[in-house]
Design a protein around this motif. Structure first.
Motif, PDB file in Angstrom:
ATOM      1  N   THR A 543       0.843  -1.191   0.000  1.00 26.35           N
ATOM      2  CA  THR A 543       0.000   0.000   0.000  1.00 26.35           C
ATOM      3  C   THR A 543       0.882   1.247   0.000  1.00 26.35           C
ATOM      4  N   ASP A 544       0.400   2.312  -0.605  1.00 31.67           N
ATOM      5  CA  ASP A 544       1.163   3.566  -0.648  1.00 31.67           C
ATOM      6  C   ASP A 544       0.966   4.327   0.659  1.00 31.67           C
ATOM      7  N   GLU A 545       1.410   3.721   1.756  1.00 24.53           N
ATOM      8  CA  GLU A 545       1.240   4.306   3.087  1.00 24.53           C
ATOM      9  C   GLU A 545       2.568   4.285   3.829  1.00 24.53           C
ATOM     10  N   PRO A 546       2.752   5.187   4.802  1.00 15.16           N
ATOM     11  CA  PRO A 546       4.010   5.227   5.539  1.00 15.16           C
ATOM     12  C   PRO A 546       4.292   3.919   6.271  1.00 15.16           C
ATOM     13  N   LEU A 547       5.433   3.330   5.973  1.00 15.03           N
ATOM     14  CA  LEU A 547       5.861   2.071   6.579  1.00 15.03           C
ATOM     15  C   LEU A 547       7.249   2.289   7.161  1.00 15.03           C
ATOM     16  N   TYR A 548       7.425   1.965   8.433  1.00 15.32           N
ATOM     17  CA  TYR A 548       8.720   2.091   9.103  1.00 15.32           C
ATOM     18  C   TYR A 548       9.106   0.725   9.662  1.00 15.32           C
ATOM     19  N   ALA A 549      10.374   0.374   9.584  1.00 12.05           N
ATOM     20  CA  ALA A 549      10.769  -0.945  10.084  1.00 12.05           C
ATOM     21  C   ALA A 549      12.223  -0.946  10.524  1.00 12.05           C
ATOM     22  N   SER A 550      12.475  -1.716  11.576  1.00 13.21           N
ATOM     23  CA  SER A 550      13.823  -2.085  11.993  1.00 13.21           C
ATOM     24  C   SER A 550      13.811  -3.598  12.181  1.00 13.21           C
ATOM     25  N   HIS A 551      14.903  -4.153  12.665  1.00 15.46           N
ATOM     26  CA  HIS A 551      14.933  -5.595  12.897  1.00 15.46           C
ATOM     27  C   HIS A 551      13.916  -5.995  13.960  1.00 15.46           C
ATOM     28  N   ARG A 552      13.650  -5.106  14.916  1.00 13.61           N
ATOM     29  CA  ARG A 552      12.781  -5.443  16.045  1.00 13.61           C
ATOM     30  C   ARG A 552      11.344  -4.967  15.873  1.00 13.61           C
ATOM     31  N   TYR A 553      11.140  -3.869  15.156  1.00 11.49           N
ATOM     32  CA  TYR A 553       9.811  -3.258  15.071  1.00 11.49           C
ATOM     33  C   TYR A 553       9.413  -3.008  13.619  1.00 11.49           C
ATOM     34  N   VAL A 554       8.100  -2.996  13.398  1.00  7.53           N
ATOM     35  CA  VAL A 554       7.553  -2.525  12.129  1.00  7.53           C
ATOM     36  C   VAL A 554       6.293  -1.730  12.443  1.00  7.53           C
ATOM     37  N   ALA A 555       6.112  -0.612  11.725  1.00 10.27           N
ATOM     38  CA  ALA A 555       4.958   0.257  11.971  1.00 10.27           C
ATOM     39  C   ALA A 555       4.317   0.634  10.644  1.00 10.27           C
ATOM     40  N   LEU A 556       2.999   0.784  10.668  1.00 15.50           N
ATOM     41  CA  LEU A 556       2.248   1.203   9.495  1.00 15.50           C
ATOM     42  C   LEU A 556       1.254   2.271   9.918  1.00 15.50           C
ATOM     43  N   HIS A 557       1.181   3.337   9.129  1.00 16.50           N
ATOM     44  CA  HIS A 557       0.233   4.432   9.386  1.00 16.50           C
ATOM     45  C   HIS A 557      -0.737   4.531   8.220  1.00 16.50           C
ATOM     46  N   THR A 558      -1.989   4.805   8.528  1.00 14.08           N
ATOM     47  CA  THR A 558      -3.004   4.893   7.479  1.00 14.08           C
ATOM     48  C   THR A 558      -4.003   5.990   7.779  1.00 14.08           C
ATOM     49  N   ALA A 559      -4.480   6.633   6.732  1.00 15.63           N
ATOM     50  CA  ALA A 559      -5.562   7.609   6.876  1.00 15.63           C
ATOM     51  C   ALA A 559      -6.921   6.941   6.738  1.00 15.63           C
ATOM     52  N   THR A 560      -6.962   5.846   5.999  1.00 18.89           N
ATOM     53  CA  THR A 560      -8.257   5.253   5.637  1.00 18.89           C
ATOM     54  C   THR A 560      -8.632   4.017   6.444  1.00 18.89           C
ATOM     55  N   GLY A 561      -7.647   3.409   7.125  1.00 18.01           N
ATOM     56  CA  GLY A 561      -7.953   2.246   7.952  1.00 18.01           C
ATOM     57  C   GLY A 561      -8.362   1.031   7.131  1.00 18.01           C
ATOM     58  N   GLY A 562      -8.782  -0.026   7.862  1.00 20.54           N
ATOM     59  CA  GLY A 562      -9.224  -1.249   7.207  1.00 20.54           C
ATOM     60  C   GLY A 562      -8.204  -2.359   7.324  1.00 20.54           C
ATOM     61  N   ASP A 563      -8.461  -3.441   6.617  1.00 24.27           N
ATOM     62  CA  ASP A 563      -7.590  -4.614   6.675  1.00 24.27           C
ATOM     63  C   ASP A 563      -6.268  -4.332   5.967  1.00 24.27           C
ATOM     64  N   ARG A 564      -5.183  -4.740   6.606  1.00 24.00           N
ATOM     65  CA  ARG A 564      -3.855  -4.566   6.041  1.00 24.00           C
ATOM     66  C   ARG A 564      -3.046  -5.853   6.226  1.00 24.00           C
ATOM     67  N   ARG A 565      -2.157  -6.090   5.289  1.00 24.10           N
ATOM     68  CA  ARG A 565      -1.232  -7.223   5.382  1.00 24.10           C
ATOM     69  C   ARG A 565       0.195  -6.704   5.299  1.00 24.10           C
ATOM     70  N   ILE A 566       1.034  -7.152   6.231  1.00 22.97           N
ATOM     71  CA  ILE A 566       2.454  -6.800   6.251  1.00 22.97           C
ATOM     72  C   ILE A 566       3.259  -8.089   6.175  1.00 22.97           C
ATOM     73  N   ALA A 567       4.111  -8.197   5.161  1.00 22.40           N
ATOM     74  CA  ALA A 567       4.975  -9.361   5.006  1.00 22.40           C
ATOM     75  C   ALA A 567       6.258  -9.133   5.796  1.00 22.40           C
ATOM     76  N   LEU A 568       6.609 -10.094   6.637  1.00 29.26           N
ATOM     77  CA  LEU A 568       7.803  -9.971   7.480  1.00 29.26           C
ATOM     78  C   LEU A 568       8.986 -10.673   6.823  1.00 29.26           C
ATOM     79  N   PRO A 569      10.197 -10.222   7.089  1.00 27.39           N
ATOM     80  CA  PRO A 569      11.373 -10.849   6.468  1.00 27.39           C
ATOM     81  C   PRO A 569      11.786 -12.166   7.120  1.00 27.39           C
ATOM     82  N   ARG A 570      11.136 -12.525   8.221  1.00 23.84           N
ATOM     83  CA  ARG A 570      11.466 -13.773   8.921  1.00 23.84           C
ATOM     84  C   ARG A 570      10.240 -14.229   9.699  1.00 23.84           C
ATOM     85  N   THR A 571      10.252 -15.458  10.158  1.00 21.29           N
ATOM     86  CA  THR A 571       9.196 -15.963  11.023  1.00 21.29           C
ATOM     87  C   THR A 571       9.451 -15.495  12.447  1.00 21.29           C
ATOM     88  N   CYS A 572       8.411 -14.950  13.076  1.00 24.58           N
ATOM     89  CA  CYS A 572       8.524 -14.419  14.433  1.00 24.58           C
ATOM     90  C   CYS A 572       7.704 -15.284  15.388  1.00 24.58           C
TER      91      CYS A 572
END
Length: 606
Positions: A543-572
């Protein structure tokens, strides 16, 4: 800040009740500004009286009162103290000098101003070091436009500037220029958006001097400060806004000497506000400074969070700049969470800037801030690692060739920064001078937004560090056309495999690396995402939305809300949304979640 990240508070006003409230949830770092000058609205920066009253005439009683009131509000306070080096109004009248606030370059080389300001700086520091060394942890040198070392005279000459330019030019092995180039010469452009290294040589030399002049002034006062404080306290400033400046600013405002300033042992940290563009819901506030450059040099960065909330007070009824972005309590909380999440994932310090008061007065805003401070405390006990696989590398020397009077150049800096923050993958910004010591192993994509200047040494460095290891390089506009001191459009094809007249986005296999060229510097998040994905960069979100990530955290910001999917680089083992406390998955490499409208989600990846 060198040994720990800080979560801090700042206001132009005393705001002592807010200081107490912040202290109640553990915020002890506070920035103050005992100022002698008027702001860009023509109003005093500080409600406390000036301390610099005349040549070698100081009254530090207002400063004492300010610090004592602050310490009474929070006895544990740790102070970052800005020092106003701008010329007070009386200096302009008595000495017949220019105003440093808007015309810093016209006075920066004036010996009389330097000596008087150095004397004030050292008197200020002797006073604070003798009386408040137990509370003051850092100082900031503040001067120029909005006290951020912004030079706003557009290169206009003065006698002292002309003399300094002539000396500088001869020190560089150039002939005596005798005079400063006229405005028509300074602004002349030969090739669409670019200067010619020969036709525009006088302008290029002069603009290079102008940035050196501001850097030299900064380092002059930094050295004077160290004579008093030694290494007891840290020393910083607002400077290096190369990722934000575009039209009418990039070439003329004096911030392109940041590599030398940040490399100085006298400077410990830099500060900058988040970008003022697109702060509304769904937007973001990128760094103005290449933070990777600071980290490469072992220096710290503080992000100034001055986003106006729905309760922010205005300095005057008619003042509207950057207001009306967050319209209600829900937007304010989502916005505060967004800015916090960005700083957390990027591992930098920040302060909440309650400019004229009222920014954080609601119960919901303060509860959100208190929760963030607890998350922050936990994060500081953990090891941080960047997740960026995209490196953005800017070149201050090439920046001088751009036509700052053409609005298209916005695409090279601020426009690109905002697009990158909406691609769904984190990035880190560096400067050309970082390359020799920069470990590029984590980066699958390297972006050069403006690398026009090329010679044998630069080409060799690129081949040794960048153009290898199956890496992808994205070049914008006309890379390599300033080749060995001449303007040569064939140099672009020699460097990138793509000609100047090739439209669209062109990919060219170069053996051990892949070259991607966009002659149009204005790219969309989708276009950047496609290039990054083809380069092997992990894409967290489509999605064309602000996405921030480090090895420990990932964050997503949205104006419109709703269902979102974030693919992680590893299994947590477990993924927890920290603002709500919800466990959203176990043994997962994908986050499926429903976000509020608007909303910010911050996930802990265990």
């Amino acid at each position: 800040m060198l040994n720990e990240n800080v979560f801090a508070y700042r206001s132009f006003n005393p705001e002592l009740e807010t200081v107490k409230a912040f202290a109640g949830f553990g915020v002890d770092w506070v920035c103050i500004y005992p100022s002698n000058t008027l702001n860009s609205l023509g109003m005093p920066y500080s409600v406390y009286e000036p301390t610099w009253l005349g040549l070698d005439h100081y009254d530090f009683e207002p400063l004492d009162r300010q610090i004592q009131e602050l310490r009474a509000a929070n006895p544990r306070v740790q102070i970052i103290c800005m020092i106003d080096l701008n010329s007070p109004p009386w200096f302009e009248r008595r000495c017949g000098a220019d105003d440093t606030f808007y015309r810093l370059g016209k006075i920066a080389s004036l010996p009389q101003w330097r000596e008087a300001t150095r004397n004030y700086l050292q008197a200020f520091l002797r006073h604070t070091e003798a009386n408040y060394a137990d509370s003051i942890r850092a100082y900031m040198l503040s001067c120029g436009g909005t006290c951020e070392w912004q030079e706003r005279s557009f290169g206009d000459e003065s006698r002292s500037r002309r003399a300094a330019f002539r000396t500088w030019a001869q020190d560089q092995g150039m002939p005596d220029p005798v005079d400063i180039p006229s405005a028509s010469i300074r602004e002349h452009i030969s090739h669409d958006l670019l200067r010619d290294p020969q036709v525009d040589a006088a302008a290029l030399a002069y603009w290079r001097f102008c940035h050196w002049q501001i850097g030299d002034t900064i380092l002059y006062f930094a050295h004077a400060a160290r004579e008093i404080i030694a290494r007891r306290a840290e020393l910083g400033l607002f400077y290096g806004y190369t990722l934000e400046y575009g039209p009418h600013r990039l070439v003329s405002e004096g911030h392109l000497d940041y590599e030398r300033v940040f490399a100085s042992p006298d400077i410990d940290f830099s500060v900058a506000p988040g970008s003022y563009r697109h702060r509304q819901m769904g937007g973001t506030s990128p760094f103005l400074v290449p933070v990777g450059t600071l980290k490469q040099r072992g220096k710290a960065f503080i992000q100034e969070l001055d986003m106006r909330t729905h309760t922010s007070k205005r300095p005057a009824p008619w003042y509207k700049a950057a207001f009306d972005c967050w319209h209600n309590e829900v937007e304010t909380v989502a916005g505060l969470q967004r800015e916090f999440s960005f700083c957390l994932t990027e591992d930098v310090s920040f302060w909440w800037f309650d400019m004229w008061g009222g920014f954080y007065e609601t119960a919901s805003a303060r509860a959100a801030l208190a929760q963030m401070k607890q998350i922050w405390n936990t994060a500081q006990t953990q090891k941080h690692a960047s997740a960026a696989q995209i490196a953005l590398i800017v070149d201050p020397d090439s920046a001088l060739y751009l036509d700052q009077n053409d609005r298209r150049i916005d695409a090279f800096n601020s426009g690109l920064a905002h697009a990158l923050h909406h691609t769904g993958a984190p990035h880190r910004a560096f400067s050309w001078g970082d390359l020799p010591d920069l470990d590029l192993a984590p980066f699958r994509l390297v972006i050069f937004p403006y690398l026009f200047v090329m010679d044998a040494a630069r080409r060799r460095l690129l081949e040794e560090k960048v153009l290898r290891d199956n890496r992808t390089v994205l070049w914008l506009y006309r890379p390599g056309v300033v080749c060995d001191g001449t303007y040569d459009e064939a140099g672009m094809q020699r460097l990138t495999g793509v000609s100047v007249d090739q439209p669209g986005i062109t990919t060219c296999a170069m053996g051990a690396w892949t070259s991607v060229v966009s002659v149009d510097p204005k790219l969309t998040p989708c276009e950047l995402r496609n290039v990054a994905r083809q380069a092997g960069v992990h894409i967290y979100s489509d999605t064309d939305e602000p996405l921030y990530a480090s090895h420990r955290y990932v964050a997503l910001h949205t104006a419109t809300g709703g269902d979102r999917r974030i693919a992680l680089p590893r299994t947590c083992a477990a993924v927890t949304e920290l603002f709500s406390g919800r466990v959203v998955g176990r043994n997962v490499n994908v986050i499926d979640d429903t976000l509020a409208t608007p909303g910010t989600a911050l996930y802990d990846l265990d």
